[in-house]
Design a protein around this motif. Structure first.
Motif, PDB file in Angstrom:
ATOM      1  N   ILE A   6      37.432  43.559  49.687  1.00 43.60           N
ATOM      2  CA  ILE A   6      36.501  42.563  49.163  1.00 43.60           C
ATOM      3  C   ILE A   6      35.390  42.211  50.141  1.00 43.60           C
ATOM      4  CG2 ILE A   6      38.234  41.622  47.603  1.00 43.60           C
ATOM      5  CD1 ILE A   6      38.418  39.199  49.533  1.00 43.60           C
ATOM      6  N   GLY A   7      35.403  42.826  51.311  1.00 43.88           N
ATOM      7  CA  GLY A   7      34.303  42.638  52.248  1.00 43.88           C
ATOM      8  C   GLY A   7      34.502  41.561  53.288  1.00 43.88           C
ATOM      9  N   VAL A   8      35.653  40.923  53.273  1.00 48.05           N
ATOM     10  CA  VAL A   8      35.948  39.894  54.269  1.00 48.05           C
ATOM     11  C   VAL A   8      37.354  40.102  54.806  1.00 48.05           C
ATOM     12  CG1 VAL A   8      34.361  38.150  53.345  1.00 48.05           C
ATOM     13  CG2 VAL A   8      36.705  38.245  52.518  1.00 48.05           C
ATOM     14  N   TRP A  13      38.413  40.097  43.019  1.00 49.87           N
ATOM     15  CA  TRP A  13      37.024  40.012  43.474  1.00 49.87           C
ATOM     16  C   TRP A  13      36.130  40.227  42.276  1.00 49.87           C
ATOM     17  CZ3 TRP A  13      34.206  38.718  47.584  1.00 49.87           C
ATOM     18  CH2 TRP A  13      32.921  39.192  47.694  1.00 49.87           C
ATOM     19  N   MET A  14      35.153  39.326  42.070  1.00 46.75           N
ATOM     20  CA  MET A  14      34.233  39.480  40.952  1.00 46.75           C
ATOM     21  C   MET A  14      32.946  38.740  41.262  1.00 46.75           C
ATOM     22  SD  MET A  14      34.950  38.850  36.904  1.00 46.75           S
ATOM     23  CE  MET A  14      34.940  37.072  36.941  1.00 46.75           C
ATOM     24  N   GLU A  15      31.838  39.423  41.087  1.00 46.43           N
ATOM     25  CA  GLU A  15      30.515  38.818  41.236  1.00 46.43           C
ATOM     26  C   GLU A  15      30.362  38.041  42.539  1.00 46.43           C
ATOM     27  OE1 GLU A  15      29.494  36.585  37.742  1.00 46.43           O
ATOM     28  OE2 GLU A  15      30.158  38.192  36.428  1.00 46.43           O
ATOM     29  N   ASN A  16      30.691  38.701  43.658  1.00 43.51           N
ATOM     30  CA  ASN A  16      30.539  38.123  44.995  1.00 43.51           C
ATOM     31  C   ASN A  16      31.372  36.875  45.232  1.00 43.51           C
ATOM     32  OD1 ASN A  16      28.769  40.138  45.791  1.00 43.51           O
ATOM     33  ND2 ASN A  16      27.053  39.071  44.854  1.00 43.51           N
ATOM     34  N   ARG A  17      32.439  36.713  44.479  1.00 38.67           N
ATOM     35  CA  ARG A  17      33.351  35.592  44.678  1.00 38.67           C
ATOM     36  C   ARG A  17      34.765  36.111  44.812  1.00 38.67           C
ATOM     37  NH1 ARG A  17      31.074  31.982  39.926  1.00 38.67           N
ATOM     38  NH2 ARG A  17      29.295  31.107  41.003  1.00 38.67           N
ATOM     39  N   ILE A  18      35.524  35.425  45.608  1.00 41.50           N
ATOM     40  CA  ILE A  18      36.940  35.723  45.728  1.00 41.50           C
ATOM     41  C   ILE A  18      37.668  34.769  44.794  1.00 41.50           C
ATOM     42  CG2 ILE A  18      38.924  35.732  47.265  1.00 41.50           C
ATOM     43  CD1 ILE A  18      36.799  35.994  49.553  1.00 41.50           C
ATOM     44  N   PHE A  19      38.477  35.335  43.918  1.00 39.98           N
ATOM     45  CA  PHE A  19      39.295  34.516  43.030  1.00 39.98           C
ATOM     46  C   PHE A  19      40.735  34.608  43.493  1.00 39.98           C
ATOM     47  CE2 PHE A  19      35.569  35.132  40.490  1.00 39.98           C
ATOM     48  CZ  PHE A  19      35.434  33.939  39.800  1.00 39.98           C
ATOM     49  N   ASP A  67      47.032  27.684  38.523  1.00 37.34           N
ATOM     50  CA  ASP A  67      45.748  27.298  39.107  1.00 37.34           C
ATOM     51  C   ASP A  67      44.942  28.550  39.412  1.00 37.34           C
ATOM     52  OD1 ASP A  67      43.743  25.693  40.103  1.00 37.34           O
ATOM     53  OD2 ASP A  67      44.895  24.917  41.788  1.00 37.34           O
ATOM     54  N   ASN A  68      43.630  28.425  39.377  1.00 34.15           N
ATOM     55  CA  ASN A  68      42.719  29.479  39.807  1.00 34.15           C
ATOM     56  C   ASN A  68      41.710  28.855  40.748  1.00 34.15           C
ATOM     57  OD1 ASN A  68      43.204  32.089  38.381  1.00 34.15           O
ATOM     58  ND2 ASN A  68      43.088  30.752  36.585  1.00 34.15           N
ATOM     59  N   TRP A  69      41.481  29.480  41.882  1.00 34.07           N
ATOM     60  CA  TRP A  69      40.469  29.016  42.827  1.00 34.07           C
ATOM     61  C   TRP A  69      39.427  30.104  42.949  1.00 34.07           C
ATOM     62  CZ3 TRP A  69      43.152  27.060  47.908  1.00 34.07           C
ATOM     63  CH2 TRP A  69      44.071  26.049  47.596  1.00 34.07           C
ATOM     64  N   ASN A 118      31.182  33.428  53.317  1.00 32.82           N
ATOM     65  CA  ASN A 118      29.923  33.257  54.028  1.00 32.82           C
ATOM     66  C   ASN A 118      29.600  34.571  54.721  1.00 32.82           C
ATOM     67  OD1 ASN A 118      31.315  33.420  56.511  1.00 32.82           O
ATOM     68  ND2 ASN A 118      31.685  31.231  56.516  1.00 32.82           N
ATOM     69  N   ASN A 119      28.523  34.612  55.502  1.00 31.56           N
ATOM     70  CA  ASN A 119      28.114  35.860  56.147  1.00 31.56           C
ATOM     71  C   ASN A 119      29.129  36.377  57.144  1.00 31.56           C
ATOM     72  OD1 ASN A 119      25.779  35.912  54.702  1.00 31.56           O
ATOM     73  ND2 ASN A 119      24.582  34.853  56.249  1.00 31.56           N
ATOM     74  N   ASN A 120      29.953  35.516  57.705  1.00 29.90           N
ATOM     75  CA  ASN A 120      30.922  35.925  58.711  1.00 29.90           C
ATOM     76  C   ASN A 120      32.315  36.135  58.155  1.00 29.90           C
ATOM     77  OD1 ASN A 120      28.945  35.610  60.707  1.00 29.90           O
ATOM     78  ND2 ASN A 120      29.324  33.419  60.747  1.00 29.90           N
ATOM     79  N   GLY A 121      32.522  35.854  56.882  1.00 34.85           N
ATOM     80  CA  GLY A 121      33.851  35.994  56.305  1.00 34.85           C
ATOM     81  C   GLY A 121      34.236  34.741  55.561  1.00 34.85           C
ATOM     82  N   ILE A 122      35.437  34.289  55.779  1.00 37.88           N
ATOM     83  CA  ILE A 122      35.996  33.143  55.057  1.00 37.88           C
ATOM     84  C   ILE A 122      36.203  31.986  56.009  1.00 37.88           C
ATOM     85  CG2 ILE A 122      38.010  32.364  53.771  1.00 37.88           C
ATOM     86  CD1 ILE A 122      36.581  34.387  52.201  1.00 37.88           C
TER      87      ILE A 122
END
Length: 143
Positions: A60-62, A92-98, A110-112, A117-121
């Motif tokens: 997911i890039g992070v 992972w969907m549309e640049n968001r982590i679910f 629950d779903n979050w 951010n540019n450096n990760g989470i």
């Protein structure tokens, strides 16, 4: 720009293919070729490992708080906005982590969604397993 890396478990096809193939169930990481006759991942430029398409997950890039890459299908513990989740499943969907949290009965409670951010989470994710190797962990609960 994030790295595009996939992972999946090796699954030997019924008909032998050329090359050295890792044992069934071994995780491989690399470039995915899911639409070929034998779905596979190139784990090196000249090696292709046949895979079980059901186990494919994309990076997911992070990374988590310990520097481990987070893939779709990972199970995480996390802190976000003062709340703690246990055993959340990553998508992972549309640049968001679910993060999907299931109750002890297996139903979603629950779903979050977390914006990296540019450096990760910033929210303290910690990978504790994945849905393929640790299905028992998917029966967590939000705290």
């Amino acid at each position: 720009m994030r790295d595009i890396v996939f992972r999946a478990k090796v699954k030997r096809p019924a008909k032998p293919i050329l090359g050295e193939i890792l044992p069934d169930g071994t995780w491989v990481y690399g470039e995915l070729h899911a639409t070929s006759r034998v779905p596979h991942i190139h784990d090196t430029p000249f090696s292709k490992q046949p895979i079980d398409p059901e186990t494919v997950g994309q990076y997911i890039g992070v990374k988590d708080k310990d520097g481990k890459q987070i893939f779709e299908g990972d199970i995480v513990d996390c802190w976000s906005q003062g709340r703690h989740c246990t055993n959340g499943i990553v998508t992972w969907m549309e640049n968001r982590i679910f993060i999907t949290i299931k109750g002890k009965d297996g139903h979603v409670v629950d779903n979050w969604h977390i914006m990296p951010n540019n450096n990760g989470i910033d929210d303290g994710l910690s990978v504790i397993g994945n849905i393929y190797d640790n299905p028992e962990l998917t029966k967590g609960e939000s705290k």
